[in-house]
Motif scaffolding. Structure first.
Motif, PDB file in Angstrom:
ATOM      1  N   VAL A 276       0.862  -1.181   0.000  1.00  0.00           N
ATOM      2  CA  VAL A 276       0.000   0.000   0.000  1.00  0.00           C
ATOM      3  C   VAL A 276       0.902   1.235   0.000  1.00  0.00           C
ATOM      4  CG1 VAL A 276      -1.822  -1.212   1.246  1.00  0.00           C
ATOM      5  CG2 VAL A 276      -0.188   0.180   2.518  1.00  0.00           C
ATOM      6  N   ALA A 277       0.300   2.389  -0.244  1.00  0.00           N
ATOM      7  CA  ALA A 277       1.085   3.623  -0.269  1.00  0.00           C
ATOM      8  C   ALA A 277       0.232   4.792   0.216  1.00  0.00           C
ATOM      9  CB  ALA A 277       1.585   3.906  -1.688  1.00  0.00           C
ATOM     10  N   GLN A 278       0.912   5.830   0.700  1.00  0.00           N
ATOM     11  CA  GLN A 278       0.236   7.079   1.039  1.00  0.00           C
ATOM     12  C   GLN A 278       0.884   8.210   0.242  1.00  0.00           C
ATOM     13  OE1 GLN A 278       0.254   8.493   5.179  1.00  0.00           O
ATOM     14  NE2 GLN A 278      -1.821   9.269   4.872  1.00  0.00           N
ATOM     15  N   ARG A 279       0.058   9.003  -0.386  1.00  0.00           N
ATOM     16  CA  ARG A 279       0.541  10.116  -1.190  1.00  0.00           C
ATOM     17  C   ARG A 279       0.752  11.349  -0.324  1.00  0.00           C
ATOM     18  NH1 ARG A 279      -3.893  10.350  -5.772  1.00  0.00           N
ATOM     19  NH2 ARG A 279      -2.392  11.683  -6.843  1.00  0.00           N
TER      20      ARG A 279
ATOM     21  N   ILE B  65     -10.069   2.491   6.482  1.00  0.00           N
ATOM     22  CA  ILE B  65      -9.475   3.790   6.799  1.00  0.00           C
ATOM     23  C   ILE B  65     -10.399   4.958   6.468  1.00  0.00           C
ATOM     24  CG2 ILE B  65      -7.069   3.041   6.618  1.00  0.00           C
ATOM     25  CD1 ILE B  65      -7.127   4.071   3.743  1.00  0.00           C
ATOM     26  N   ASN B  66     -11.659   4.657   6.125  1.00  0.00           N
ATOM     27  CA  ASN B  66     -12.593   5.713   5.710  1.00  0.00           C
ATOM     28  C   ASN B  66     -12.783   6.785   6.773  1.00  0.00           C
ATOM     29  OD1 ASN B  66     -13.102   4.935   3.118  1.00  0.00           O
ATOM     30  ND2 ASN B  66     -15.012   3.845   3.575  1.00  0.00           N
ATOM     31  N   ASN B  67     -12.715   6.402   8.027  1.00  0.00           N
ATOM     32  CA  ASN B  67     -13.006   7.337   9.118  1.00  0.00           C
ATOM     33  C   ASN B  67     -11.762   8.040   9.650  1.00  0.00           C
ATOM     34  OD1 ASN B  67     -15.776   6.667   9.073  1.00  0.00           O
ATOM     35  ND2 ASN B  67     -15.387   4.852  10.342  1.00  0.00           N
ATOM     36  N   PHE B  68     -10.621   7.872   8.987  1.00  0.00           N
ATOM     37  CA  PHE B  68      -9.368   8.469   9.456  1.00  0.00           C
ATOM     38  C   PHE B  68      -9.035   9.735   8.676  1.00  0.00           C
ATOM     39  CE2 PHE B  68      -7.735   3.940  10.525  1.00  0.00           C
ATOM     40  CZ  PHE B  68      -8.477   3.952  11.704  1.00  0.00           C
ATOM     41  N   ASN B  69      -8.437  10.699   9.383  1.00  0.00           N
ATOM     42  CA  ASN B  69      -7.875  11.845   8.667  1.00  0.00           C
ATOM     43  C   ASN B  69      -6.457  11.475   8.196  1.00  0.00           C
ATOM     44  OD1 ASN B  69      -6.050  12.225  10.839  1.00  0.00           O
ATOM     45  ND2 ASN B  69      -7.492  13.579  11.903  1.00  0.00           N
TER      46      ASN B  69
ATOM     47  N   SER C 143      -2.043  10.700 -11.615  1.00  0.00           N
ATOM     48  CA  SER C 143      -2.031  11.967 -10.901  1.00  0.00           C
ATOM     49  C   SER C 143      -0.599  12.428 -10.734  1.00  0.00           C
ATOM     50  CB  SER C 143      -2.696  11.822  -9.527  1.00  0.00           C
ATOM     51  OG  SER C 143      -2.475  12.973  -8.743  1.00  0.00           O
ATOM     52  N   ASN C 144      -0.399  13.715 -10.581  1.00  0.00           N
ATOM     53  CA  ASN C 144       0.940  14.255 -10.363  1.00  0.00           C
ATOM     54  C   ASN C 144       1.254  14.493  -8.892  1.00  0.00           C
ATOM     55  OD1 ASN C 144       1.817  14.274 -13.028  1.00  0.00           O
ATOM     56  ND2 ASN C 144       0.801  16.206 -13.458  1.00  0.00           N
ATOM     57  N   VAL C 145       0.390  14.001  -7.989  1.00  0.00           N
ATOM     58  CA  VAL C 145       0.678  14.085  -6.555  1.00  0.00           C
ATOM     59  C   VAL C 145       1.657  12.972  -6.202  1.00  0.00           C
ATOM     60  CG1 VAL C 145      -0.259  14.004  -4.226  1.00  0.00           C
ATOM     61  CG2 VAL C 145      -1.587  15.067  -6.072  1.00  0.00           C
ATOM     62  N   LYS C 146       2.775  13.322  -5.601  1.00  0.00           N
ATOM     63  CA  LYS C 146       3.820  12.350  -5.315  1.00  0.00           C
ATOM     64  C   LYS C 146       3.404  11.374  -4.214  1.00  0.00           C
ATOM     65  CE  LYS C 146       7.814  15.173  -6.645  1.00  0.00           C
ATOM     66  NZ  LYS C 146       9.105  15.756  -6.204  1.00  0.00           N
ATOM     67  N   ILE C 147       4.020  10.198  -4.242  1.00  0.00           N
ATOM     68  CA  ILE C 147       3.852   9.199  -3.185  1.00  0.00           C
ATOM     69  C   ILE C 147       4.847   9.509  -2.076  1.00  0.00           C
ATOM     70  CG2 ILE C 147       4.165   6.764  -2.586  1.00  0.00           C
ATOM     71  CD1 ILE C 147       3.093   6.072  -5.365  1.00  0.00           C
ATOM     72  N   ASP C 148       4.344   9.614  -0.854  1.00  0.00           N
ATOM     73  CA  ASP C 148       5.197   9.951   0.291  1.00  0.00           C
ATOM     74  C   ASP C 148       5.943   8.723   0.819  1.00  0.00           C
ATOM     75  OD1 ASP C 148       6.115  11.669   2.546  1.00  0.00           O
ATOM     76  OD2 ASP C 148       4.880  10.281   3.715  1.00  0.00           O
ATOM     77  N   ARG C 149       5.225   7.573   0.877  1.00  0.00           N
ATOM     78  CA  ARG C 149       5.835   6.388   1.502  1.00  0.00           C
ATOM     79  C   ARG C 149       5.033   5.155   1.107  1.00  0.00           C
ATOM     80  NH1 ARG C 149       7.460   3.963   6.645  1.00  0.00           N
ATOM     81  NH2 ARG C 149       7.732   1.852   5.856  1.00  0.00           N
ATOM     82  N   ILE C 150       5.720   4.045   0.925  1.00  0.00           N
ATOM     83  CA  ILE C 150       5.040   2.762   0.713  1.00  0.00           C
ATOM     84  C   ILE C 150       5.177   1.903   1.963  1.00  0.00           C
ATOM     85  CG2 ILE C 150       5.246   2.720  -1.800  1.00  0.00           C
ATOM     86  CD1 ILE C 150       7.696   0.921  -1.476  1.00  0.00           C
ATOM     87  N   TYR C 151       4.222   0.978   2.131  1.00  0.00           N
ATOM     88  CA  TYR C 151       4.179   0.119   3.310  1.00  0.00           C
ATOM     89  C   TYR C 151       3.845  -1.309   2.866  1.00  0.00           C
ATOM     90  CZ  TYR C 151       3.543   4.614   5.711  1.00  0.00           C
ATOM     91  OH  TYR C 151       3.687   5.904   6.173  1.00  0.00           O
TER      92      TYR C 151
ATOM     93  N   PHE D 233      -1.978   4.619  11.243  1.00  0.00           N
ATOM     94  CA  PHE D 233      -2.519   3.273  11.036  1.00  0.00           C
ATOM     95  C   PHE D 233      -1.557   2.440  10.180  1.00  0.00           C
ATOM     96  CE2 PHE D 233      -4.934   0.182   8.596  1.00  0.00           C
ATOM     97  CZ  PHE D 233      -5.712  -0.437   9.562  1.00  0.00           C
ATOM     98  N   LEU D 234      -1.054   3.036   9.101  1.00  0.00           N
ATOM     99  CA  LEU D 234      -0.144   2.316   8.211  1.00  0.00           C
ATOM    100  C   LEU D 234       1.177   2.004   8.909  1.00  0.00           C
ATOM    101  CD1 LEU D 234      -0.760   4.217   4.851  1.00  0.00           C
ATOM    102  CD2 LEU D 234      -1.651   1.989   5.531  1.00  0.00           C
ATOM    103  N   GLU D 235       1.681   2.961   9.680  1.00  0.00           N
ATOM    104  CA  GLU D 235       2.936   2.730  10.404  1.00  0.00           C
ATOM    105  C   GLU D 235       2.777   1.642  11.456  1.00  0.00           C
ATOM    106  OE1 GLU D 235       3.990   6.573  11.847  1.00  0.00           O
ATOM    107  OE2 GLU D 235       4.957   7.187   9.967  1.00  0.00           O
ATOM    108  N   MET D 236       1.598   1.600  12.076  1.00  0.00           N
ATOM    109  CA  MET D 236       1.333   0.590  13.099  1.00  0.00           C
ATOM    110  C   MET D 236       1.284  -0.817  12.495  1.00  0.00           C
ATOM    111  SD  MET D 236      -1.894   0.443  15.755  1.00  0.00           S
ATOM    112  CE  MET D 236      -3.110   0.381  14.439  1.00  0.00           C
TER     113      MET D 236
END
Length: 360
Positions: free
Chosen positions: A179-182, A218-222, A199-207, A229-232
């Motif tokens: 998975v990844a977070q942009r 993860i719908n209810n998370f900011n 999209s041209n929004v960069k990927i910050d980190r993959i997990y 959540f991903l780091e955990m």
């Protein structure tokens, strides 16, 4: 797809390709869902490049590239595979093979696939979707079952069956989900989302996660909660023994061009991977930068590629590895005549402790 055929043209070279198996798109995703295994598609694609080059093996290449039609009937596929497995037919997907070793090997794994799939369909209460499915993905699943659910033994089975001209091994043997977070906080919940990103929004980190992620998880998370959540749930994998041996024995180590966040960085972030490369003091280590930009690396300059590789090679290691222990040479494309060519940021590149070759 360009580097390996070029290397194969050289004499007296033993070539090993290390890939990850986190792919979960299309039929690979269906295989992973039913068989609870790593995705075979990248292993399959690279092993196809190693197929012997002769008229006799043209049907092998055709089999590797065959996909069922979009409107294929499930029962027709099962019937055809069963007939082939039981020697009632000499063809699979209309391909026939004269080599009895290849023929019998394919029959055995086809039977393993069909028998296993029928039980899994009954257990899950749903039917496998063969639409646009790679027949070889099905055969890899059959070989996986036949070889005690070992992805390493599965790759070796196909190497020996087709007498491949090189080895393909998986970076790890642990079944994980990419998975990844942009940078805008959006979470890409699977490898297919990363690959199909537009999209041209960069990927910050993959997990890497133990279990497949759903949007509902993860719908209810900011943004910050999603990151937490991903780091955990981030789960580093250990380098496979075959990868460890290959990196330790290599005379030349090539960091290939390719899709970074779905193919290369997930391999680099394997625990022990960077250390294995650094520990091989005799190897010449070459980094090849992409020529053109893609959606995974929007607005990346040449230095961003190697800095990203260095980041992920260190991510899973306890002790930071020095840059010069990992890279001896960078090969960069000097021709920037096309709009999508990766830009050479020479000032940033010159600050790196590495020899650089600029060429068209």
């Amino acid at each position: 797809s360009t580097i390996i055929p070029a290397l194969l043209s050289l004499e007296d070279k033993s070539i090993t390709s290390i890939v990850n198996a986190y792919d979960d798109g299309k039929s690979t995703g269906e295989i992973r869902k039913f068989f609870n295994m790593l995705g075979p598609s990248d292993i399959r694609k690279v092993q196809e490049l190693f197929l012997p080059s002769s008229d006799e093996t043209s049907d092998y290449k055709a089999l590797f590239g065959y996909r069922y039609p979009l409107d294929v009937d499930h029962d027709d596929v099962i019937f055809g595979l069963r007939e082939f497995a039981l020697s009632k037919s000499n063809t699979i997907c209309n391909f026939s093979f004269s080599d009895p070793i290849v023929l019998n090997g394919l029959r055995e794994i086809t039977k393993c696939f069909v028998d296993s799939l029928e039980m899994l369909e009954r257990s899950k209460g749903v039917r496998f979707n063969f639409s646009d499915c790679s027949i070889m993905n099905c055969l890899y699943a059959g070989a996986f079952i036949q070889n005690s659910r070992s992805i390493e033994k599965t790759a070796m089975f196909f190497k020996e069956l087709f007498q491949l001209r090189g080895s393909v091994i998986s970076n790890c043997i642990e079944n994980r989900h990419l998975v990844a977070q942009r940078e805008n906080g959006e979470v890409l919940v699977c490898e297919a989302d990363i690959v199909e990103l537009r999209s041209n929004v960069k990927i910050d980190r993959i997990y890497l996660l133990d279990n497949a992620l759903e949007h509902s998880d993860i719908n209810n998370f900011n943004e910050s909660e999603s990151k937490s959540f991903l780091e955990m749930h981030d789960s580093f994998v250990e380098i496979s023994q075959s990868s460890l041996t290959a990196l330790g024995d290599a005379d030349i180590i090539i960091y290939s061009s390719g899709t970074q966040h779905s193919s290369l960085y997930p391999t680099y972030m394997t625990r022990g991977f960077g250390k294995a490369i650094a520990s091989n003091k005799k190897a010449f280590k070459v980094f090849i930068t992409n020529i053109g930009a893609d959606y995974e690396t929007p607005s990346y300059n040449a230095s961003d590629f190697i800095k990203g590789a260095y980041r992920y090679l260190n991510l899973a290691e306890k002790n930071k590895i020095k840059f010069q222990e990992l890279f001896d040479l960078m090969i960069l494309n000097e021709n920037d005549s096309k709009e999508n060519y990766v830009k050479l940021d020479r000032e940033n590149l010159s600050s790196l402790d590495c020899k650089i070759v600029y060429s068209d």
